[in-house]
Scaffold this motif. Structure first.
Motif, PDB file in Angstrom:
ATOM      1  N   LEU A 120       0.757  -5.452   3.479  1.00  0.00           N
ATOM      2  CA  LEU A 120      -0.149  -6.294   4.035  1.00  0.00           C
ATOM      3  C   LEU A 120      -0.240  -7.826   3.445  1.00  0.00           C
ATOM      4  CD1 LEU A 120      -3.453  -4.114   4.016  1.00  0.00           C
ATOM      5  CD2 LEU A 120      -1.778  -4.457   5.886  1.00  0.00           C
ATOM      6  N   GLY A 121       0.196  -8.692   4.460  1.00  0.00           N
ATOM      7  CA  GLY A 121       0.604 -10.180   3.842  1.00  0.00           C
ATOM      8  C   GLY A 121      -0.991 -10.546   3.509  1.00  0.00           C
ATOM      9  N   SER A 122      -0.995 -11.774   2.624  1.00  0.00           N
ATOM     10  CA  SER A 122      -2.139 -12.545   2.270  1.00  0.00           C
ATOM     11  C   SER A 122      -2.247 -13.839   2.765  1.00  0.00           C
ATOM     12  CB  SER A 122      -2.292 -12.429   0.747  1.00  0.00           C
ATOM     13  OG  SER A 122      -0.996 -12.873   0.132  1.00  0.00           O
ATOM     14  N   GLY A 123      -1.547 -14.154   3.797  1.00  0.00           N
ATOM     15  CA  GLY A 123      -1.532 -15.680   4.268  1.00  0.00           C
ATOM     16  C   GLY A 123      -0.356 -16.538   4.066  1.00  0.00           C
ATOM     17  N   VAL A 124      -0.521 -17.874   4.100  1.00  0.00           N
ATOM     18  CA  VAL A 124       0.549 -18.755   4.040  1.00  0.00           C
ATOM     19  C   VAL A 124       0.345 -19.890   3.219  1.00  0.00           C
ATOM     20  CG1 VAL A 124      -0.511 -19.964   6.126  1.00  0.00           C
ATOM     21  CG2 VAL A 124       1.856 -20.126   5.570  1.00  0.00           C
ATOM     22  N   ARG A 125       1.370 -20.869   2.757  1.00  0.00           N
ATOM     23  CA  ARG A 125       0.995 -21.849   1.799  1.00  0.00           C
ATOM     24  C   ARG A 125       2.060 -23.084   2.271  1.00  0.00           C
ATOM     25  NH1 ARG A 125       2.727 -21.642  -4.432  1.00  0.00           N
ATOM     26  NH2 ARG A 125       4.691 -20.926  -4.091  1.00  0.00           N
ATOM     27  N   THR A 126       1.692 -24.042   1.948  1.00  0.00           N
ATOM     28  CA  THR A 126       2.824 -25.276   2.148  1.00  0.00           C
ATOM     29  C   THR A 126       3.485 -25.220   1.075  1.00  0.00           C
ATOM     30  OG1 THR A 126       1.363 -26.343   3.776  1.00  0.00           O
ATOM     31  CG2 THR A 126       3.280 -27.666   2.915  1.00  0.00           C
ATOM     32  N   VAL A 127       4.770 -25.118   1.074  1.00  0.00           N
ATOM     33  CA  VAL A 127       5.703 -25.061  -0.199  1.00  0.00           C
ATOM     34  C   VAL A 127       6.356 -26.357  -0.477  1.00  0.00           C
ATOM     35  CG1 VAL A 127       7.761 -24.343   0.931  1.00  0.00           C
ATOM     36  CG2 VAL A 127       7.624 -23.797  -1.590  1.00  0.00           C
ATOM     37  N   GLY A 128       6.444 -27.058   0.434  1.00  0.00           N
ATOM     38  CA  GLY A 128       6.994 -28.756   0.205  1.00  0.00           C
ATOM     39  C   GLY A 128       7.150 -29.532   1.642  1.00  0.00           C
ATOM     40  N   THR A 129       7.612 -30.576   1.299  1.00  0.00           N
ATOM     41  CA  THR A 129       7.971 -31.456   2.664  1.00  0.00           C
ATOM     42  C   THR A 129       9.384 -31.691   2.621  1.00  0.00           C
ATOM     43  OG1 THR A 129       7.167 -33.502   1.456  1.00  0.00           O
ATOM     44  CG2 THR A 129       5.440 -32.560   2.998  1.00  0.00           C
ATOM     45  N   GLN A 130      10.206 -32.107   3.591  1.00  0.00           N
ATOM     46  CA  GLN A 130      11.560 -32.078   3.685  1.00  0.00           C
ATOM     47  C   GLN A 130      11.781 -33.419   4.384  1.00  0.00           C
ATOM     48  OE1 GLN A 130      14.114 -29.388   5.675  1.00  0.00           O
ATOM     49  NE2 GLN A 130      15.788 -29.976   4.571  1.00  0.00           N
TER      50      GLN A 130
ATOM     51  N   ARG B  64       0.745  -1.241  -0.010  1.00  0.00           N
ATOM     52  CA  ARG B  64      -0.229   0.124  -0.054  1.00  0.00           C
ATOM     53  C   ARG B  64       0.973   1.319  -0.057  1.00  0.00           C
ATOM     54  NH1 ARG B  64      -5.257  -1.519   1.984  1.00  0.00           N
ATOM     55  NH2 ARG B  64      -5.657  -3.700   1.168  1.00  0.00           N
ATOM     56  N   ARG B  65       2.023   1.178   0.813  1.00  0.00           N
ATOM     57  CA  ARG B  65       2.647   2.490   0.819  1.00  0.00           C
ATOM     58  C   ARG B  65       4.299   1.732   0.659  1.00  0.00           C
ATOM     59  NH1 ARG B  65       1.814   6.362   5.502  1.00  0.00           N
ATOM     60  NH2 ARG B  65       2.940   7.818   4.085  1.00  0.00           N
ATOM     61  N   GLN B  66       5.024   2.001  -0.306  1.00  0.00           N
ATOM     62  CA  GLN B  66       6.341   1.524  -0.600  1.00  0.00           C
ATOM     63  C   GLN B  66       7.469   1.793   0.323  1.00  0.00           C
ATOM     64  OE1 GLN B  66       6.800  -0.552  -3.097  1.00  0.00           O
ATOM     65  NE2 GLN B  66       8.996  -1.122  -2.309  1.00  0.00           N
ATOM     66  N   PRO B  67       8.217   1.045   1.089  1.00  0.00           N
ATOM     67  CA  PRO B  67       9.256   1.410   1.979  1.00  0.00           C
ATOM     68  C   PRO B  67      10.262   2.184   1.313  1.00  0.00           C
ATOM     69  CG  PRO B  67       8.607  -0.752   2.285  1.00  0.00           C
ATOM     70  CD  PRO B  67       7.770  -0.527   1.295  1.00  0.00           C
ATOM     71  N   GLY B  68      10.540   3.158   2.004  1.00  0.00           N
ATOM     72  CA  GLY B  68      11.570   4.239   1.220  1.00  0.00           C
ATOM     73  C   GLY B  68      11.245   5.106   0.346  1.00  0.00           C
ATOM     74  N   ALA B  69       9.853   5.100   0.062  1.00  0.00           N
ATOM     75  CA  ALA B  69       9.076   6.030  -0.771  1.00  0.00           C
ATOM     76  C   ALA B  69       9.065   7.590  -0.134  1.00  0.00           C
ATOM     77  CB  ALA B  69       7.651   5.829  -1.189  1.00  0.00           C
ATOM     78  N   GLN B  70       9.175   8.455  -1.056  1.00  0.00           N
ATOM     79  CA  GLN B  70       9.194  10.046  -0.782  1.00  0.00           C
ATOM     80  C   GLN B  70       7.966  10.359  -0.057  1.00  0.00           C
ATOM     81  OE1 GLN B  70      13.026  10.556  -1.320  1.00  0.00           O
ATOM     82  NE2 GLN B  70      11.777  12.372  -0.892  1.00  0.00           N
ATOM     83  N   SER B  71       7.943  10.802   1.371  1.00  0.00           N
ATOM     84  CA  SER B  71       6.804  11.392   2.010  1.00  0.00           C
ATOM     85  C   SER B  71       6.632  12.895   1.822  1.00  0.00           C
ATOM     86  CB  SER B  71       6.756  10.972   3.442  1.00  0.00           C
ATOM     87  OG  SER B  71       7.833  11.347   4.160  1.00  0.00           O
ATOM     88  N   ALA B  72       7.760  13.472   1.708  1.00  0.00           N
ATOM     89  CA  ALA B  72       7.966  14.967   1.535  1.00  0.00           C
ATOM     90  C   ALA B  72       9.429  15.085   0.800  1.00  0.00           C
ATOM     91  CB  ALA B  72       7.920  15.580   2.871  1.00  0.00           C
ATOM     92  N   ALA B  73       9.399  16.422   0.293  1.00  0.00           N
ATOM     93  CA  ALA B  73      10.591  16.682  -0.189  1.00  0.00           C
ATOM     94  C   ALA B  73      12.055  16.374   0.411  1.00  0.00           C
ATOM     95  CB  ALA B  73      10.682  18.064  -0.398  1.00  0.00           C
ATOM     96  N   ASP B  74      12.125  16.287   1.679  1.00  0.00           N
ATOM     97  CA  ASP B  74      13.311  15.663   2.280  1.00  0.00           C
ATOM     98  C   ASP B  74      13.175  14.502   3.211  1.00  0.00           C
ATOM     99  OD1 ASP B  74      14.631  17.961   0.909  1.00  0.00           O
ATOM    100  OD2 ASP B  74      13.966  19.202   2.519  1.00  0.00           O
ATOM    101  N   SER B  75      12.213  13.815   3.003  1.00  0.00           N
ATOM    102  CA  SER B  75      11.798  12.615   3.908  1.00  0.00           C
ATOM    103  C   SER B  75      11.527  11.429   3.210  1.00  0.00           C
ATOM    104  CB  SER B  75      10.990  13.010   4.981  1.00  0.00           C
ATOM    105  OG  SER B  75       9.654  13.379   4.390  1.00  0.00           O
TER     106      SER B  75
END
Length: 261
Positions: free
Chosen positions: A68-78, A49-60
């Motif tokens: 915002l995360g959208s959850g979890v999934r099982t990627v595999g078994t080891q 929603r708001r990019q980290p490091g984006a300009q919030s003002a001229a000098d900041s």
């Protein structure tokens, strides 16, 4: 759809899969040569929603942004291939691998399978086979009237026959090792199969090229720790309950809004 409902749904699905993995480990706690599984999870993609490091003002700049995360999934078994507890059986045809490596087995379709189960038997042709009747590779056939059978730590198979006290070498057991054993395909029946992820097998005599040695009259038990699995099962149950609570809470919030509007 309330975002929390979807996120909690992915959590329920992941914990359900985790419980299935744990139940399979517990079901095989007494299976010879069984290697436990561990579920591997990853978080799903984020809505920035708001990019980290984006300009919030001229000098900041934004120090962290809004992600915002959208959850979890099982990627595999080891598969965890550490050696299980060695159990003395005093049976001549039982053999355990103390260290890395797999026994090679000729499967009915002509492929080579790999196993840590050293419960060997004799077939009608006096050849060493697995409990399923699959021949070892290389094939080892015993002569008639064997009165003593021995397997050395480096895999040499010797027999003593009736009327001849001198031991005779009849074969050599070999072990196959892999760069990445976790990449092997589990076939069931205590068998694994090579894949592109595991790499090609490195075949050598026991004790060479980093492979383990053989122990006759011993079997390698499952490497499942029942207490550890039970603790993991309790943790999984609680995680499942908490995700269920999120769904219940989101439902109550939606119900409140529906009643007030």
């Amino acid at each position: 759809m309330h975002g929390a409902l979807f996120v909690a749904k992915t959590g329920l699905s992941a914990q359900d899969t985790n419980l299935k993995v744990i139940s399979n480990n517990l079901a095989n706690v007494a299976t010879v040569g069984f290697k436990k599984d561990k579920a591997v999870f990853e978080d799903l993609m984020y809505q920035i929603r708001r990019q980290p490091g984006a300009q919030s003002a001229a000098d900041s700049q934004l120090p962290s942004g809004l992600q915002l995360g959208s959850g979890v999934r099982t990627v595999g078994t080891q598969k965890l291939f550490h050696t299980g507890e060695l159990q003395i059986t005093d049976q001549a045809f039982d053999v355990a691998i103390n260290g890395r490596g797999f026994l090679q087995v000729s499967m009915p379709n002509g492929d080579i399978g790999y196993t840590r189960n050293g419960q060997l038997h004799l077939n009608a042709d006096n050849e060493l086979v697995t409990a399923e009747g699959y021949l070892l590779e290389p094939v080892i056939a015993l002569p008639a009237e064997v009165v003593n059978f021995s397997i050395s730590t480096d895999g040499v198979v010797e027999v003593v026959t009736a009327g001849d006290p001198t031991p005779t070498e009849v074969g050599q057991l070999q072990l196959a090792d892999f760069v990445n054993p976790q990449g092997l395909v589990a076939l069931g029946q205590n068998l694994f199969q090579e894949s592109s992820a595991s790499g090609a097998p490195i075949v050598s005599n026991p004790g060479e090229n980093g492979t383990g040695i053989l122990k006759q009259g011993v079997l390698e038990g499952s490497n499942v720790n029942a207490v550890e699995e039970l603790v993991d099962m309790i943790t999984t149950q609680r995680a499942y309950e908490m995700n269920s609570k999120v769904i219940s809470t989101a439902d109550e919030m939606l119900s409140f809004v529906a009643q007030q509007l």
